[in-house]
Design a protein around this motif. Structure first.
Motif, short mmCIF file in Angstrom:
data_model
loop_
_atom_site.label_atom_id
_atom_site.label_comp_id
_atom_site.label_asym_id
_atom_site.label_seq_id
_atom_site.Cartn_x
_atom_site.Cartn_y
_atom_site.Cartn_z
N TRP A 5 -1.42 50.88 -87.06
CA TRP A 5 -2.72 51.13 -87.42
C TRP A 5 -3.51 49.72 -87.71
CZ3 TRP A 5 -6.13 54.55 -86.75
CH2 TRP A 5 -7.15 54.41 -87.49
N HIS A 6 -3.09 48.71 -88.29
CA HIS A 6 -3.74 47.46 -88.41
C HIS A 6 -3.96 46.91 -87.04
CE1 HIS A 6 -4.70 43.83 -90.26
NE2 HIS A 6 -3.99 42.89 -89.49
N LEU A 76 8.51 50.10 -90.86
CA LEU A 76 7.20 50.65 -91.04
C LEU A 76 7.27 51.57 -92.27
CD1 LEU A 76 4.63 52.15 -89.71
CD2 LEU A 76 6.04 54.07 -88.94
N ARG A 80 2.05 54.94 -95.81
CA ARG A 80 0.76 54.41 -95.43
C ARG A 80 0.10 54.79 -94.16
NH1 ARG A 80 2.63 48.21 -96.70
NH2 ARG A 80 3.82 48.83 -98.40
N VAL A 81 0.89 55.53 -93.26
CA VAL A 81 0.51 56.10 -91.84
C VAL A 81 -0.73 57.00 -92.05
CG1 VAL A 81 1.11 56.95 -89.61
CG2 VAL A 81 2.53 55.32 -90.83
N ASP A 199 -0.41 45.67 -92.07
CA ASP A 199 -0.59 46.70 -93.37
C ASP A 199 0.02 47.61 -93.41
OD1 ASP A 199 -2.95 44.85 -93.92
OD2 ASP A 199 -4.36 46.02 -93.06
N LEU A 200 0.58 48.21 -92.60
CA LEU A 200 1.48 49.33 -92.60
C LEU A 200 3.02 48.80 -92.54
CD1 LEU A 200 -0.13 52.08 -90.20
CD2 LEU A 200 -0.31 51.64 -92.61
N SER A 201 3.53 47.63 -92.59
CA SER A 201 4.82 47.28 -92.71
C SER A 201 5.46 46.92 -93.96
CB SER A 201 4.86 45.98 -91.85
OG SER A 201 4.45 46.10 -90.63
#
Length: 225
Positions: A5-6, A76, A80-81, A199-201
């Motif tokens: 997403w980032h 992942l 946060r996804v 940001d999603l890791s």
């Protein structure tokens, strides 16, 4: 490697009406393409192109419905996804983003003109730097030998498209397929450190590879299909 997403939230999926010229590859990209791809463009099995609306279903499913093993492999943070509907609407909204405002960009990986994965470039500093990520959506195509050429074509596109001097790639250190692929191509491993790649890791151990342009070009030319 996650960086989904980032990486993609600011990347248009296809050029808006009247913007085609701004999305064209620079003329220098023909140096590779004339030798390796354009000579057989109509029959090429492995190609890359900007992510388009037709690719959204595969892209979204990859990040919103990963198996536990895939999420762990990517590092992942599944909590946060965004939802599939939110991801789709936000990606579609980015179609109109002017090219000169991009700080991330996505190329679809295609086999016989059908998207099977993608490479994304984040933290773009035009004329200087970017960080590349790679994702093969289809589990049945992993390990088939498609990834190295698609990755190299993506890196070369990014170098030309944004006039870059340097690209790095930071897969999760515990991801054997990604690390094995990068080593097979010949990219040097320059650093191992603990961080989150997007940001999603999750925070994890990452391996940093220098994605050298001459190495990518040499591999793409030597492995036309």
């Amino acid at each position: 490697m996650a960086g989904c997403w980032h990486d993609a939230q600011r990347a248009p999926l296809q050029p808006p009406p009247g913007e085609i010229g701004r999305w064209a590859l620079p003329a220098g990209f023909t140096r590779l393409m004339n030798r390796a791809t354009l000579s057989d463009q109509q029959n090429a099995r492995l190609t890359v192109r900007p992510l388009a609306a037709e690719d959204l279903d595969g892209y979204i499913a990859y990040f919103t419905r990963p198996t536990k093993a895939d999420a762990e492999r990517m590092g992942l943070a599944v909590d946060r996804v965004p939802s599939a509907s939110r991801l789709r609407s936000d990606l579609e909204a980015m179609i109109a983003t002017p090219a000169d405002r991009l700080r991330s960009f996505v190329l679809a990986w295609c086999l016989d003109r059908k998207s099977i994965g993608h490479s994304s470039l984040k933290d773009i500093v035009p004329g200087d730097f970017g960080s590349i990520h790679l994702h093969m959506w289809r589990a049945d195509l992993r390990g088939k030998g498609y990834g190295p050429r698609l990755f190299c074509l993506s890196a070369l596109d990014f170098y030309e498209r944004f006039n870059l001097k340097r690209i790095i790639c930071e897969p999760m250190a515990g991801n054997p397929m990604a690390n094995g692929m990068l080593k097979k191509i010949g990219f040097p491993l320059v650093l191992t450190h603990v961080a989150a790649s997007s940001d999603l890791s999750v925070v994890c151990e990452l391996n940093r590879y220098e994605i050298l342009r001459n190495v990518a070009e040499r591999y793409a030319v030597a492995h036309p299909e």
